[in-house]
Design a protein around this motif. Structure first.
Motif, PDB file in Angstrom:
ATOM      1  N   LEU A 177       0.827  -1.209   0.000  1.00  0.00           N
ATOM      2  CA  LEU A 177       0.000   0.000   0.000  1.00  0.00           C
ATOM      3  C   LEU A 177       0.862   1.260   0.000  1.00  0.00           C
ATOM      4  N   ASP A 178       2.082   1.154   0.534  1.00  0.00           N
ATOM      5  CA  ASP A 178       2.999   2.299   0.512  1.00  0.00           C
ATOM      6  C   ASP A 178       3.387   2.661  -0.922  1.00  0.00           C
TER       7      ASP A 178
ATOM      8  N   ARG B 103       0.149   7.390  -6.232  1.00  0.00           N
ATOM      9  CA  ARG B 103      -1.012   8.288  -6.242  1.00  0.00           C
ATOM     10  C   ARG B 103      -0.578   9.735  -6.030  1.00  0.00           C
ATOM     11  N   ARG B 104       0.458   9.950  -5.212  1.00  0.00           N
ATOM     12  CA  ARG B 104       0.940  11.316  -4.954  1.00  0.00           C
ATOM     13  C   ARG B 104       1.514  11.961  -6.213  1.00  0.00           C
ATOM     14  N   VAL B 105       2.187  11.174  -7.075  1.00  0.00           N
ATOM     15  CA  VAL B 105       2.834  11.770  -8.244  1.00  0.00           C
ATOM     16  C   VAL B 105       2.037  11.612  -9.539  1.00  0.00           C
ATOM     17  N   ARG B 106       1.114  10.647  -9.564  1.00  0.00           N
ATOM     18  CA  ARG B 106       0.315  10.454 -10.784  1.00  0.00           C
ATOM     19  C   ARG B 106      -1.091  10.029 -10.392  1.00  0.00           C
ATOM     20  N   ASP B 107      -1.979  11.009 -10.358  1.00  0.00           N
ATOM     21  CA  ASP B 107      -3.342  10.778  -9.902  1.00  0.00           C
ATOM     22  C   ASP B 107      -4.166   9.911 -10.846  1.00  0.00           C
TER      23      ASP B 107
ATOM     24  N   LYS C 123      -9.270   2.903  -1.093  1.00  0.00           N
ATOM     25  CA  LYS C 123      -9.182   4.290  -0.616  1.00  0.00           C
ATOM     26  C   LYS C 123      -7.904   4.968  -1.102  1.00  0.00           C
ATOM     27  N   LEU C 124      -6.837   4.162  -1.283  1.00  0.00           N
ATOM     28  CA  LEU C 124      -5.572   4.716  -1.766  1.00  0.00           C
ATOM     29  C   LEU C 124      -5.540   4.818  -3.293  1.00  0.00           C
ATOM     30  N   GLY C 125      -6.616   4.398  -3.947  1.00  0.00           N
ATOM     31  CA  GLY C 125      -6.692   4.575  -5.388  1.00  0.00           C
ATOM     32  C   GLY C 125      -6.655   3.309  -6.212  1.00  0.00           C
ATOM     33  N   ALA C 126      -6.544   2.139  -5.593  1.00  0.00           N
ATOM     34  CA  ALA C 126      -6.555   0.897  -6.365  1.00  0.00           C
ATOM     35  C   ALA C 126      -7.928   0.725  -7.003  1.00  0.00           C
ATOM     36  N   ILE C 127      -7.942   0.216  -8.236  1.00  0.00           N
ATOM     37  CA  ILE C 127      -9.217   0.003  -8.911  1.00  0.00           C
ATOM     38  C   ILE C 127      -9.709  -1.425  -8.759  1.00  0.00           C
ATOM     39  N   ASP C 128      -8.825  -2.326  -8.284  1.00  0.00           N
ATOM     40  CA  ASP C 128      -9.240  -3.711  -8.062  1.00  0.00           C
ATOM     41  C   ASP C 128      -8.279  -4.381  -7.098  1.00  0.00           C
ATOM     42  N   TYR C 129      -8.673  -5.555  -6.644  1.00  0.00           N
ATOM     43  CA  TYR C 129      -7.972  -6.307  -5.615  1.00  0.00           C
ATOM     44  C   TYR C 129      -8.097  -7.766  -6.021  1.00  0.00           C
ATOM     45  N   LEU C 130      -7.007  -8.405  -6.439  1.00  0.00           N
ATOM     46  CA  LEU C 130      -7.048  -9.781  -6.930  1.00  0.00           C
ATOM     47  C   LEU C 130      -6.305 -10.724  -6.002  1.00  0.00           C
TER      48      LEU C 130
END
Length: 189
Positions: free
Chosen positions: A77-78, A84-88, A109-116
């Motif tokens: 997640l880091d 996310r900070r440099v490329r939204d 919440k951190l911007g991931a669009i999916d979780y596999l």
């Protein structure tokens, strides 16, 4: 000429930036998935740690990222947060062998669009990366058991309490040692 055969398209990726960062500490999986994604049209950069992933982002923020949740030197997640900070507009997904709802929510919440869940193949990864926001996911064929729902709730509260066992036990009105035994076990099916 008649005998010439057109080369098959490399991928069905949209035009534009095809840079992808792949971060996983399982080196054989990292190499295998990296090659498969390159064959499908991505320009892949690989990293096997949080530090390498963040360094790759500083060198050039990719349009796509596929990041393992648990890495040898920290939490994937880091890496998502750094990207996310440099490329939204980056499209990110998380891969994990230790899936639970709490970490999935945090990843989104951190911007991931999916979780596999691992092991995921290249087609699943590309499907998740190119998934349109308006498309709805299919309902699961096998819904979670009551034990699994309970375990997921405990994991969510544990994450909300920043992995503090005593605080989690207090919020769940549970003895701390009972909670520790539950957390030490594998997730029920």
């Amino acid at each position: 000429m008649e005998n010439e055969v057109a080369a098959p398209p490399r991928s069905n990726l949209p035009a534009g930036d095809r840079s992808l960062l792949l971060v996983d500490d399982d080196k054989p999986f990292l190499q295998r998935l990296g090659r498969a994604l390159e064959q499908r049209g991505f320009n892949v950069t690989t990293a096997d740690s949080v530090a390498e992933g963040v360094a790759a982002i500083r060198a050039g923020a990719p349009a796509y990222a596929v990041v393992d949740m648990r890495l040898g030197d920290g939490n994937g997640l880091d890496v998502l947060e750094a990207l996310r900070r440099v490329r939204d507009d980056a499209r990110m997904i998380v891969l994990t062998g230790y899936g639970n709802i709490a970490t999935a929510v945090t990843a989104v919440k951190l911007g991931a669009i999916d979780y596999l869940a691992k092991p995921a193949d290249a087609d699943e990864v590309i499907g998740a990366l190119l998934h349109e926001p308006g498309d709805k996911a299919e309902p699961p064929e096998n819904p979670m058991s009551a034990d699994r729902v309970r375990w997921e709730h405990i994991q969510r509260v544990y994450e909300l309490c920043e992995r503090n066992v005593s605080e989690t036990a207090r919020r769940l009105s549970m003895h701390r040692r009972t909670l520790q035994r539950i957390l030490a076990k594998r997730a029920p099916r």
